[in-house]
Scaffold this motif. Structure first.
Motif, mmCIF file in Angstrom:
data_model
loop_
_atom_site.group_PDB
_atom_site.id
_atom_site.type_symbol
_atom_site.label_atom_id
_atom_site.label_comp_id
_atom_site.label_asym_id
_atom_site.label_seq_id
_atom_site.Cartn_x
_atom_site.Cartn_y
_atom_site.Cartn_z
ATOM 1 N N MET A 1 -16.280 8.184 -61.855
ATOM 2 C CA MET A 1 -17.675 7.777 -61.691
ATOM 3 C C MET A 1 -17.831 7.028 -60.364
ATOM 4 S SD MET A 1 -20.781 7.613 -62.875
ATOM 5 C CE MET A 1 -20.639 8.098 -64.597
ATOM 6 N N ILE A 2 -18.836 7.429 -59.569
ATOM 7 C CA ILE A 2 -19.134 6.765 -58.311
ATOM 8 C C ILE A 2 -20.456 6.017 -58.473
ATOM 9 C CG2 ILE A 2 -19.425 7.028 -55.824
ATOM 10 C CD1 ILE A 2 -18.116 9.760 -56.024
ATOM 11 N N THR A 10 -29.580 -11.707 -49.787
ATOM 12 C CA THR A 10 -30.132 -12.594 -50.814
ATOM 13 C C THR A 10 -29.772 -12.124 -52.214
ATOM 14 O OG1 THR A 10 -31.995 -13.053 -49.331
ATOM 15 C CG2 THR A 10 -32.245 -13.703 -51.623
ATOM 16 N N ASN A 11 -29.956 -10.835 -52.470
ATOM 17 C CA ASN A 11 -29.648 -10.257 -53.782
ATOM 18 C C ASN A 11 -28.891 -8.947 -53.606
ATOM 19 O OD1 ASN A 11 -31.193 -12.076 -55.679
ATOM 20 N ND2 ASN A 11 -32.907 -11.374 -54.417
ATOM 21 N N SER A 12 -28.078 -8.613 -54.593
ATOM 22 C CA SER A 12 -27.347 -7.341 -54.594
ATOM 23 C C SER A 12 -27.675 -6.587 -55.877
ATOM 24 C CB SER A 12 -25.842 -7.587 -54.494
ATOM 25 O OG SER A 12 -25.514 -8.170 -53.253
ATOM 26 N N LEU A 13 -27.552 -5.255 -55.811
ATOM 27 C CA LEU A 13 -27.881 -4.406 -56.952
ATOM 28 C C LEU A 13 -26.890 -3.256 -57.043
ATOM 29 C CD1 LEU A 13 -30.712 -4.977 -55.100
ATOM 30 C CD2 LEU A 13 -31.737 -4.224 -57.225
ATOM 31 N N VAL A 14 -26.781 -2.701 -58.240
ATOM 32 C CA VAL A 14 -25.904 -1.554 -58.459
ATOM 33 C C VAL A 14 -26.664 -0.515 -59.272
ATOM 34 C CG1 VAL A 14 -24.857 -2.640 -60.504
ATOM 35 C CG2 VAL A 14 -23.656 -0.782 -59.329
ATOM 36 N N ALA A 15 -26.440 0.758 -58.923
ATOM 37 C CA ALA A 15 -27.124 1.854 -59.604
ATOM 38 C C ALA A 15 -26.175 3.037 -59.724
ATOM 39 C CB ALA A 15 -28.395 2.249 -58.846
ATOM 40 N N VAL A 16 -26.568 4.008 -60.544
ATOM 41 C CA VAL A 16 -25.742 5.192 -60.748
ATOM 42 C C VAL A 16 -26.651 6.415 -60.809
ATOM 43 C CG1 VAL A 16 -25.812 5.018 -63.277
ATOM 44 C CG2 VAL A 16 -23.895 6.180 -62.175
ATOM 45 N N ASN A 27 -27.245 -6.623 -64.981
ATOM 46 C CA ASN A 27 -26.086 -7.514 -65.023
ATOM 47 C C ASN A 27 -25.981 -8.198 -66.391
ATOM 48 O OD1 ASN A 27 -28.009 -9.589 -64.983
ATOM 49 N ND2 ASN A 27 -27.779 -9.946 -62.791
ATOM 50 N N ALA A 28 -25.120 -9.176 -66.510
ATOM 51 C CA ALA A 28 -24.876 -9.823 -67.800
ATOM 52 C C ALA A 28 -26.107 -10.540 -68.337
ATOM 53 C CB ALA A 28 -23.723 -10.819 -67.666
ATOM 54 N N LEU A 29 -27.062 -10.877 -67.443
ATOM 55 C CA LEU A 29 -28.280 -11.557 -67.865
ATOM 56 C C LEU A 29 -29.414 -10.574 -68.144
ATOM 57 C CD1 LEU A 29 -28.229 -14.485 -65.272
ATOM 58 C CD2 LEU A 29 -27.426 -14.529 -67.630
ATOM 59 N N GLY A 30 -29.133 -9.282 -67.965
ATOM 60 C CA GLY A 30 -30.151 -8.267 -68.185
ATOM 61 C C GLY A 30 -31.028 -8.023 -66.976
ATOM 62 N N HIS A 31 -30.687 -8.628 -65.822
ATOM 63 C CA HIS A 31 -31.474 -8.476 -64.601
ATOM 64 C C HIS A 31 -30.888 -7.373 -63.720
ATOM 65 C CE1 HIS A 31 -32.172 -13.088 -65.115
ATOM 66 N NE2 HIS A 31 -32.967 -12.388 -65.900
ATOM 67 N N LEU A 99 -17.912 -4.855 -62.577
ATOM 68 C CA LEU A 99 -17.738 -5.176 -63.998
ATOM 69 C C LEU A 99 -19.006 -4.875 -64.795
ATOM 70 C CD1 LEU A 99 -15.767 -8.542 -63.686
ATOM 71 C CD2 LEU A 99 -14.870 -6.333 -64.459
ATOM 72 N N ASP A 100 -20.172 -5.185 -64.203
ATOM 73 C CA ASP A 100 -21.441 -4.863 -64.870
ATOM 74 C C ASP A 100 -21.562 -3.359 -65.083
ATOM 75 O OD1 ASP A 100 -22.310 -7.517 -64.984
ATOM 76 O OD2 ASP A 100 -23.284 -7.418 -63.031
ATOM 77 N N ALA A 101 -21.194 -2.587 -64.050
ATOM 78 C CA ALA A 101 -21.293 -1.127 -64.147
ATOM 79 C C ALA A 101 -20.349 -0.583 -65.209
ATOM 80 C CB ALA A 101 -20.995 -0.497 -62.785
ATOM 81 N N GLU A 102 -19.128 -1.104 -65.245
ATOM 82 C CA GLU A 102 -18.148 -0.625 -66.235
ATOM 83 C C GLU A 102 -18.603 -0.946 -67.653
ATOM 84 O OE1 GLU A 102 -14.018 -0.656 -63.617
ATOM 85 O OE2 GLU A 102 -14.581 -2.463 -64.731
ATOM 86 N N ARG A 103 -19.165 -2.138 -67.839
ATOM 87 C CA ARG A 103 -19.669 -2.492 -69.167
ATOM 88 C C ARG A 103 -20.836 -1.584 -69.567
ATOM 89 N NH1 ARG A 103 -19.658 -7.339 -72.196
ATOM 90 N NH2 ARG A 103 -17.688 -7.727 -71.109
ATOM 91 N N TYR A 104 -21.725 -1.305 -68.612
ATOM 92 C CA TYR A 104 -22.920 -0.513 -68.893
ATOM 93 C C TYR A 104 -22.576 0.961 -69.127
ATOM 94 C CZ TYR A 104 -27.646 1.390 -68.092
ATOM 95 O OH TYR A 104 -28.851 2.041 -68.217
ATOM 96 N N LEU A 105 -21.644 1.490 -68.316
ATOM 97 C CA LEU A 105 -21.320 2.922 -68.379
ATOM 98 C C LEU A 105 -20.246 3.230 -69.419
ATOM 99 C CD1 LEU A 105 -21.262 3.569 -64.522
ATOM 100 C CD2 LEU A 105 -23.061 4.277 -66.125
#
Length: 569
Positions: A1-2, A10-16, A27-31, A99-105
């Protein structure tokens, strides 16, 4: 998975990219937004994101922010007993997103596409790849942020032929890219930008305005007098900046030497304060249009990206410059991350993206230092010889030939630079190589210098001595401030020893950090109220009863929201 990552100032984000669309990962806070802030908690464990940002005021010596601006440099930030380089702080943010991505996916993530400002230098791009490596990610592809934004808008599916400009103003950087769509190919025509212009500078302008208006008369003349005071000012300025996006007036208020300093600012005053910044936004736009040989009227659409484009004064400037309203149908905070996910889908050869073809450009000129003849038998060093001109389509390979200037010269010292100035002292030094040459009369020895610039924005230089055929290769890795392979291994070992605050406990840690900050910022009964409610929440935490903890966390959050309004991202 990529995965696709927008590593922001200021802020960072991850998507798939999956099921034929870009999908944001919480993330862990749902944001979706994770503040690009790293800190240490009271136990020495690493905090990343909102929990760390809440401690900027209360624990400034243990917290770091805005470190993206120093990528590619050898600047260090001391947290507790340890020094961190910008790559390491960025790596901790990337690791949190991983880690957020691995938990989500529900599966391991080993590779990422990471976005960078189009105007990032060779050193900054290498530092970004190193940060990914330190986070345990393979980063084979970097993509320019405005290019990612264009992909996210799906402009490859618009009119058969169109030209558009991406105006990308993030927290710390500003990028302009002009793209053209024709025959199913999306081609970047020109890029320009400013690596030190973004939303953070608008915040600093408010801080400076506050000090000039009410600080100096009350003995507050230095915003950096104490780290805690500076962070308190930053938070107030950030809240005022956001308030001015929807209101005509805003208030800033801080406690200094036992006295409350308050300042009212309106939209007109904010525009006067930030006029120098607005002027700086114009120059890259004009340069990109000139390089693309276009006028504003030739553009079919203007696309906004970056959270700082939410400001009405920025949108008014864009509308005035281009004579039309920009496209705003995708969340500007998320559009770059979504584009990174599209690029990740392209890299993984997703069937739904087979028809998308994307080209990009080198946003700056690359060349070497040469000496120029200023009189008979008299040369002066320090001049810039361009080899790859800015806004050349990549990947690209170009060459220039240089000659010796002294009799029996035994070596040629090649120094590589990036920039647009005639003299190298005004450009960015990238690397150097000394080449041995046969000792012959001046001008008889020629060396061909070939530059190759790839799609990730990384440069390789090859020098060939024509008399001997001997080749010398320089991959620009020894940039000032960029880690060597040996140093990367050492930093990997050091980061592995750091203990990361448990992800499942982050909501509680974030709330407690916020309560601690508000306790320090308030007085009297309000302060005691926060103290008692925080103690009550900590007592519930001791029970380890998840149901009770969740209810108590919500109750404390509502109380804190009553004190300062909802927390912002």
């Amino acid at each position: 998975m990529i995965i696709g990552i927008d590593l922001g100032t200021t802020n960072s984000l991850v998507a798939v990219w999956r099921d034929g669309r870009a999908e944001m990962i919480p993330n862990a806070l749902g944001h979706h937004l994770t503040p690009s802030v790293v800190g240490l908690d009271d136990n020495g464990d690493v905090l990343v994101g909102l929990a760390a940002r809440e401690r900027l005021i209360t624990h400034p010596h243990l917290t770091a922010a805005v470190f993206k601006r120093y990528m590619g440099s050898d600047r260090v930030t001391r947290l507790g007993r340890r020094d961190f380089r910008p790559e390491e702080l960025s790596a901790l943010v990337l690791k949190s997103l991983k880690l957020d991505a691995e938990r989500y996916l529900g599966e391991p993530v080993e590779e990422a596409v990471i976005t960078v400002p189009a105007y990032f230098s060779d050193a900054q791009r290498k530092a970004t790849k190193i940060a990914g490596q330190l986070a345990g990610l393979r980063v084979e592809r970097l993509v320019n942020e405005p290019t990612a934004a264009a992909l996210a808008y799906g402009l490859h599916q618009s009119e058969p032929e169109s030209r558009f400009l991406v105006f990308d103003l993030g927290g710390g950087t500003f990028d302009i890219s002009i793209l053209e769509l024709f025959e199913g190919v999306m081609e970047v025509r020109a890029s320009a930008g400013d690596n030190f212009l973004g939303g953070e500078d608008f915040t600093e302008a408010l801080i400076d305005g506050f000090i000039d208006a009410v600080g100096r008369p009350r003995g507050l003349s230095d915003k950096a007098a104490t780290p805690a005071l500076y962070q308190a000012l930053r938070k107030q300025a950030e809240q005022a900046k956001r308030a001015l996006s929807s209101n005509q007036e805003a208030e800033m208020q801080v406690l200094h030497d036992g006295q409350t300093l308050s300042w009212q600012i309106n939209d007109a005053a904010f525009q006067r304060l930030t006029e120098p910044l607005l002027k700086r936004l114009r120059e890259p736009i004009e340069r990109a249009l000139r390089d693309a040989r276009l006028k504003a009227i030739d553009l079919d659409q203007i696309v906004l990206a970056g959270g700082a484009t939410r400001k009405p004064l920025v949108r008014k400037l864009v509308a005035k410059l281009f004579g039309r309203m920009p496209a705003m149908n995708i969340n500007p905070d998320e559009v770059v991350a979504m584009g990174a996910a599209v690029m990740a889908g392209l890299k993984s050869r997703d069937e739904s993206l087979n028809e998308v073809v994307m080209t990009d450009v080198c946003p700056y000129t690359l060349g070497v230092e040469v000496s120029e003849q200023i009189a008979p038998n008299r040369f002066q060093a320090g001049f810039f010889l361009p080899i790859i001109e800015r806004n050349s389509v990549v990947p690209i390979s170009r060459e220039q030939t240089v000659n010796t200037i002294q009799d029996r010269q035994q070596a040629l010292h090649v120094r590589v630079f990036q920039g647009e100035s005639r003299q190298v002292k005004d450009n960015i030094f990238l690397g150097e190589l000394t080449i041995p040459v046969p000792p012959k009369p001046a001008g008889e020895i020629s060396v061909t210098i070939r530059f190759t610039y790839d799609v990730n924005g990384l440069l390789e230089a090859e020098m060939t001595v024509e008399d001997t055929g001997e080749k010398h290769r320089l991959v620009i890795e020894e940039n000032p401030g960029v880690l060597t392979p040996e140093e990367i291994e050492q930093r990997l070992r050091e980061l592995a020893r750091l203990k990361i605050h448990p992800r499942e406990h982050l909501p509680n840690a974030t709330l407690l950090a916020r309560a601690d900050r508000l306790y320090q910022q308030t007085l009297g009964e309000e302060r005691q109220w926060i103290s008692s409610e925080t103690a009550r929440f900590q007592a519930v935490l001791e029970t380890q009863d998840e149901e009770r903890i969740s209810a108590a966390r919500q109750a404390l959050k509502q109380l804190l929201d009553e004190v300062e309004g909802e927390s912002w991202l």
